[in-house]
Scaffold this motif. Structure first.
Motif, PDB file in Angstrom:
ATOM      1  N   LEU A 276     -45.254  -0.786  11.999  1.00 30.83           N
ATOM      2  CA  LEU A 276     -45.018  -1.241  13.366  1.00 30.83           C
ATOM      3  C   LEU A 276     -43.900  -2.280  13.417  1.00 30.83           C
ATOM      4  O   LEU A 276     -43.063  -2.257  14.323  1.00 30.83           O
ATOM      5  CB  LEU A 276     -46.310  -1.790  13.977  1.00 30.83           C
TER       6      LEU A 276
ATOM      7  N   ARG B 198     -40.400  -1.664  15.419  1.00 27.34           N
ATOM      8  CA  ARG B 198     -39.971  -2.616  16.453  1.00 27.34           C
ATOM      9  C   ARG B 198     -38.628  -3.247  16.094  1.00 27.34           C
ATOM     10  O   ARG B 198     -37.800  -3.487  16.970  1.00 27.34           O
ATOM     11  CB  ARG B 198     -41.038  -3.674  16.658  1.00 27.34           C
TER      12      ARG B 198
ATOM     13  N   THR C  44     -39.907   0.860  21.153  1.00 29.02           N
ATOM     14  CA  THR C  44     -41.053   0.220  21.782  1.00 29.02           C
ATOM     15  C   THR C  44     -42.120   1.264  22.106  1.00 29.02           C
ATOM     16  O   THR C  44     -41.837   2.453  22.182  1.00 29.02           O
ATOM     17  CB  THR C  44     -40.648  -0.496  23.078  1.00 29.02           C
TER      18      THR C  44
ATOM     19  N   ASP D 238     -49.146   0.366  20.140  1.00 27.63           N
ATOM     20  CA  ASP D 238     -49.465   0.511  18.724  1.00 27.63           C
ATOM     21  C   ASP D 238     -50.158   1.843  18.412  1.00 27.63           C
ATOM     22  O   ASP D 238     -49.736   2.548  17.496  1.00 27.63           O
ATOM     23  CB  ASP D 238     -50.324  -0.651  18.226  1.00 27.63           C
TER      24      ASP D 238
END
Length: 107
Positions: free
Chosen positions: A30, A34, A39, A42
């Motif tokens: 993650l 990012r 974007t 999760d």
């Protein structure tokens, strides 16, 4: 730069980087995604990341094929899709031989 040259360069980079996976974790994935400017929630990003692993390991798709599909399906740039595939490969996909599903599954 035309699309064929860019896709060819992407293929070379993805192929070289996919040669040596490191076994990391979902938080690492993650963070990498990012950092690449992608974007999303999760759970959705993890689901897509594990889908990348499935396609690479079980469908034997190339990194370029998977990145192209991601770019098309999620309106990502070629670079974002490539970074997503690389992050999934390095941080979510199992290292070959590290876990034998068939030996340990209960199904």
């Amino acid at each position: 730069m035309n699309g064929k040259v860019l896709l060819g360069a992407l293929g070379a980079v993805v192929s070289l980087v996919l040669a040596a996976p490191a076994n990391a974790t979902p938080p690492d994935f993650l963070a990498a995604v990012r950092a690449a400017g992608i974007t999303g929630t999760d759970p959705a990003m993890l689901e897509d990341g594990y889908d990348v692993c499935w396609k690479l390991w079980n469908q034997h798709a190339t990194g370029v094929q998977v990145a192209t599909g991601l770019a098309h399906d999620h309106a990502l740039s070629t670079a974002e899709a490539a970074n997503f595939v690389l992050a999934a490969y390095h941080d979510l996909c199992p290292v070959a031989g590290s876990y034998d599903y068939w030996a340990y599954s209960t199904s």
